[in-house]
Write an enzyme that holds these catalytic residues in place. Structure first.
Site, PDB file in Angstrom:
ATOM      1  N   GLY A 141     -14.036 -20.740   0.902  1.00  0.00           N
ATOM      2  CA  GLY A 141     -13.257 -20.376   1.867  1.00  0.00           C
ATOM      3  C   GLY A 141     -14.966 -19.356   2.381  1.00  0.00           C
ATOM      4  O   GLY A 141     -15.649 -18.501   1.693  1.00  0.00           O
ATOM      5  N   ALA A 142     -14.871 -18.940   3.931  1.00  0.00           N
ATOM      6  CA  ALA A 142     -15.566 -18.075   4.213  1.00  0.00           C
ATOM      7  C   ALA A 142     -15.330 -17.133   6.018  1.00  0.00           C
ATOM      8  O   ALA A 142     -15.000 -17.335   6.567  1.00  0.00           O
ATOM      9  CB  ALA A 142     -16.898 -19.363   4.591  1.00  0.00           C
ATOM     10  N   THR A 149     -14.487 -25.411   6.278  1.00  0.00           N
ATOM     11  CA  THR A 149     -15.341 -26.265   7.798  1.00  0.00           C
ATOM     12  C   THR A 149     -17.026 -25.990   7.388  1.00  0.00           C
ATOM     13  O   THR A 149     -17.165 -24.666   7.230  1.00  0.00           O
ATOM     14  CB  THR A 149     -15.323 -25.142   9.093  1.00  0.00           C
ATOM     15  OG1 THR A 149     -13.316 -25.223   8.768  1.00  0.00           O
ATOM     16  CG2 THR A 149     -15.644 -25.466  10.381  1.00  0.00           C
ATOM     17  N   LEU A 150     -17.439 -26.713   7.121  1.00  0.00           N
ATOM     18  CA  LEU A 150     -18.879 -26.004   6.913  1.00  0.00           C
ATOM     19  C   LEU A 150     -19.930 -25.273   6.765  1.00  0.00           C
ATOM     20  O   LEU A 150     -20.741 -24.775   6.729  1.00  0.00           O
ATOM     21  CB  LEU A 150     -19.489 -27.659   6.081  1.00  0.00           C
ATOM     22  CG  LEU A 150     -21.283 -28.029   5.741  1.00  0.00           C
ATOM     23  CD1 LEU A 150     -21.008 -26.881   4.491  1.00  0.00           C
ATOM     24  CD2 LEU A 150     -21.444 -28.983   5.516  1.00  0.00           C
ATOM     25  N   LEU A 192      -8.055 -14.488  -4.609  1.00  0.00           N
ATOM     26  CA  LEU A 192      -8.122 -13.000  -4.886  1.00  0.00           C
ATOM     27  C   LEU A 192      -6.236 -13.420  -4.357  1.00  0.00           C
ATOM     28  O   LEU A 192      -5.686 -12.545  -3.931  1.00  0.00           O
ATOM     29  CB  LEU A 192      -7.987 -13.411  -3.074  1.00  0.00           C
ATOM     30  CG  LEU A 192      -9.644 -13.602  -3.309  1.00  0.00           C
ATOM     31  CD1 LEU A 192     -10.754 -12.830  -1.514  1.00  0.00           C
ATOM     32  CD2 LEU A 192      -9.828 -12.512  -4.335  1.00  0.00           C
ATOM     33  N   SER A 235       0.653  -0.954  -0.240  1.00  0.00           N
ATOM     34  CA  SER A 235      -0.173  -0.056   0.165  1.00  0.00           C
ATOM     35  C   SER A 235       1.153   1.209  -0.266  1.00  0.00           C
ATOM     36  O   SER A 235       0.648   2.291  -0.208  1.00  0.00           O
ATOM     37  CB  SER A 235      -1.100   0.345   1.331  1.00  0.00           C
ATOM     38  OG  SER A 235      -1.917  -1.371   1.584  1.00  0.00           O
ATOM     39  N   ASN A 290     -11.445  -1.751   6.845  1.00  0.00           N
ATOM     40  CA  ASN A 290     -10.692  -1.686   6.112  1.00  0.00           C
ATOM     41  C   ASN A 290      -9.708  -0.495   6.038  1.00  0.00           C
ATOM     42  O   ASN A 290      -8.534  -0.128   5.521  1.00  0.00           O
ATOM     43  CB  ASN A 290      -9.951  -2.731   5.236  1.00  0.00           C
ATOM     44  CG  ASN A 290     -10.839  -1.271   3.307  1.00  0.00           C
ATOM     45  OD1 ASN A 290     -11.930  -1.018   3.729  1.00  0.00           O
ATOM     46  ND2 ASN A 290      -9.780  -1.791   2.495  1.00  0.00           N
ATOM     47  N   LYS A 331      -9.195  -5.257  11.528  1.00  0.00           N
ATOM     48  CA  LYS A 331     -10.187  -4.863  10.867  1.00  0.00           C
ATOM     49  C   LYS A 331     -11.310  -5.437  11.459  1.00  0.00           C
ATOM     50  O   LYS A 331     -12.494  -4.010  11.362  1.00  0.00           O
ATOM     51  CB  LYS A 331     -10.000  -6.474   9.420  1.00  0.00           C
ATOM     52  CG  LYS A 331      -9.385  -5.512   8.236  1.00  0.00           C
ATOM     53  CD  LYS A 331      -9.983  -6.205   7.124  1.00  0.00           C
ATOM     54  CE  LYS A 331      -8.988  -6.009   5.785  1.00  0.00           C
ATOM     55  NZ  LYS A 331      -8.891  -6.242   4.807  1.00  0.00           N
ATOM     56  N   ASP A 384     -13.331  -3.535   0.837  1.00  0.00           N
ATOM     57  CA  ASP A 384     -12.313  -4.861  -0.004  1.00  0.00           C
ATOM     58  C   ASP A 384     -13.791  -5.309  -0.927  1.00  0.00           C
ATOM     59  O   ASP A 384     -13.355  -5.774  -1.753  1.00  0.00           O
ATOM     60  CB  ASP A 384     -12.684  -5.625   1.300  1.00  0.00           C
ATOM     61  CG  ASP A 384     -10.901  -5.288   2.052  1.00  0.00           C
ATOM     62  OD1 ASP A 384     -10.240  -4.898   1.336  1.00  0.00           O
ATOM     63  OD2 ASP A 384     -11.099  -5.687   2.175  1.00  0.00           O
ATOM     64  N   ALA A 388     -12.417 -12.266   4.473  1.00  0.00           N
ATOM     65  CA  ALA A 388     -12.505 -11.712   2.906  1.00  0.00           C
ATOM     66  C   ALA A 388     -13.496 -12.266   2.217  1.00  0.00           C
ATOM     67  O   ALA A 388     -14.360 -11.520   1.681  1.00  0.00           O
ATOM     68  CB  ALA A 388     -10.938 -12.355   2.236  1.00  0.00           C
TER      69      ALA A 388
HETATM   70  P1  ATR Z   1      -8.835 -14.073   5.557  1.00  0.00           P
HETATM   71  O1  ATR Z   1      -9.760 -12.799   6.381  1.00  0.00           O
HETATM   72  O2  ATR Z   1      -8.268 -13.810   4.437  1.00  0.00           O
HETATM   73  O3  ATR Z   1     -10.503 -14.269   4.249  1.00  0.00           O
HETATM   74  P2  ATR Z   1      -9.098 -16.011   6.999  1.00  0.00           P
HETATM   75  O4  ATR Z   1     -10.257 -15.486   7.677  1.00  0.00           O
HETATM   76  O5  ATR Z   1      -8.238 -16.762   7.973  1.00  0.00           O
HETATM   77  O6  ATR Z   1      -8.799 -15.277   6.530  1.00  0.00           O
HETATM   78  O7  ATR Z   1      -9.975 -16.966   6.940  1.00  0.00           O
HETATM   79  C1  ATR Z   1      -9.308 -18.402   5.236  1.00  0.00           C
HETATM   80  C2  ATR Z   1     -10.295 -19.279   5.154  1.00  0.00           C
HETATM   81  O8  ATR Z   1      -9.296 -19.837   3.812  1.00  0.00           O
HETATM   82  C3  ATR Z   1     -10.953 -20.203   5.575  1.00  0.00           C
HETATM   83  O9  ATR Z   1     -12.217 -20.109   4.861  1.00  0.00           O
HETATM   84  C4  ATR Z   1     -10.414 -21.429   5.551  1.00  0.00           C
HETATM   85  O10 ATR Z   1     -11.360 -22.080   5.731  1.00  0.00           O
HETATM   86  P3  ATR Z   1     -11.466 -22.958   7.420  1.00  0.00           P
HETATM   87  O11 ATR Z   1     -12.457 -22.498   8.168  1.00  0.00           O
HETATM   88  O12 ATR Z   1     -11.934 -23.835   7.023  1.00  0.00           O
HETATM   89  O13 ATR Z   1     -10.339 -22.302   8.229  1.00  0.00           O
HETATM   90  C5  ATR Z   1      -9.814 -21.172   4.619  1.00  0.00           C
HETATM   91  N1  ATR Z   1      -8.449 -21.951   4.796  1.00  0.00           N
HETATM   92  C6  ATR Z   1      -6.896 -21.634   5.066  1.00  0.00           C
HETATM   93  N2  ATR Z   1      -6.759 -22.686   4.991  1.00  0.00           N
HETATM   94  C7  ATR Z   1      -6.850 -23.776   3.709  1.00  0.00           C
HETATM   95  C8  ATR Z   1      -7.076 -25.305   3.432  1.00  0.00           C
HETATM   96  N3  ATR Z   1      -5.309 -25.935   3.915  1.00  0.00           N
HETATM   97  N4  ATR Z   1      -7.430 -25.797   3.281  1.00  0.00           N
HETATM   98  C9  ATR Z   1      -8.891 -25.621   3.248  1.00  0.00           C
HETATM   99  N5  ATR Z   1      -9.440 -24.368   3.506  1.00  0.00           N
HETATM  100  C10 ATR Z   1      -8.257 -23.922   3.582  1.00  0.00           C
END
Ligand code: ATR
Length: 276
Positions: free
Chosen positions: A126-127, A152-153, A218, A16, A86, A65, A101, A130
């Protein structure tokens, strides 16, 4: 002269400062942008310091954040919905938090797709933080459906429930996403899987990916992850995380100064720094 900056921990690799300082210079703005390494224990002091030193604007990054919201005077609607800030603007001592973002991501997607994409089914992998910014922006823009797949569902289920305020959304296991990959027009990786140094890793198997699908990641380190490389080989239209990074920064710049910076020039600056 105005002082701007980014707070995070760690922060030494942030791009940045170079991106904003180059733009200040090109536009003839007498400002300076710097990176502040703020330990979580010092977050409140840092925000008090922003007021005391009349720092005009800050970006906020990991891990502050969410925590920073407590110390601000006002949080705008987008940031409230995303649940994270942010960008902070100092308006005569009043600190206003916002979040660029999601909108930054949306703008990068609009650059990639030159027509409206309200009819697309979107898969978000991913959840985390971001992901939440992006799905909020995409849901408010209005797409046909947003499926969220996550290791993690339960976290995906929580996020899908949030998205259902605005439109259709389901949480699905990664395996199910892989099997019905051909039903999505847009696929976004928001996880850190494939980021340097774990270059061979892929967030999902893309065996069923259809030609012409929009695939975005991303991650910008490396500029092309294995996920993007393989998707491109299968005929997908791909984009890395530089677009979102530039546009979130440009939107912050615009909030602070009321002028839109040159995002093409900012992209060049970032790519040069990344060695692309
Ligand atoms: P950010 O703020 O960058 O989004 P975060 O909040 O730590 O970072 O989220 C990371 C995401 O990447 C989550 O969805 C995480 O899955 P989990 O909810 O199961 O933890 C996912 N993630 C990170 N490493 C992973 C891996 N090796 N395999 C699968 N998913 C992964």
């Amino acid at each position: 002269m105005g002082i701007f900056g980014v707070i995070g921990h760690p922060i030494s690799h942030s791009m940045s400062p170079i991106m904003h300082n180059c733009e200040f210079k090109k536009l003839g703005c007498p400002h300076h942008y710097t990176a502040f390494d703020v330990h979580p224990d010092n977050l409140k002091n840092a925000i008090d310091g922003m007021r005391a030193l009349n720092i005009l604007g800050l970006n906020v990054t990991i891990p502050h954040k969410v925590a920073v919201m407590e110390w601000l005077d006002e949080i705008d609607e987008e940031a409230r919905l995303i649940g994270a800030v942010n960008t902070i603007k100092n308006e005569n001592g009043r600190l206003i938090g916002s979040n660029t973002d999601g909108e930054g991501y949306l703008r990068s997607l609009k650059e990639l797709i030159d027509h409206p994409f309200h009819d697309k089914n979107v898969l978000i992998i991913g959840a985390g933080g971001a992901s939440r910014a992006i799905v909020t922006a995409l849901a408010r823009y209005g797409v046909s459906r947003i499926d969220i797949a996550n290791r993690t569902l339960q976290k995906a289920e929580q996020l899908a429930m949030h998205v259902r305020q605005f439109g259709k959304s389901n949480a699905i296991p990664l395996k199910e996403a892989e099997e019905k990959l051909s039903t999505y027009g847009i696929i976004v990786n928001t996880t850190s899987v494939g980021m340097s140094p774990n270059l061979p890793d892929m967030p999902i198997n893309i065996h069923h990916l259809e030609k012409g699908t929009i695939v975005s990641d991303l991650i910008y380190n490396p500029l092309s992850t294995m996920f993007l490389k393989k998707a491109k080989e299968k005929g997908a239209i791909t984009a890395n995380g530089v677009g979102m990074f530039v546009h979130q920064g440009a939107l912050s710049f615009e909030k602070w100064l009321g002028i839109a910076p040159n995002t093409e020039r900012m992209t060049e600056t970032v790519l040069k720094k990344l060695g692309g």
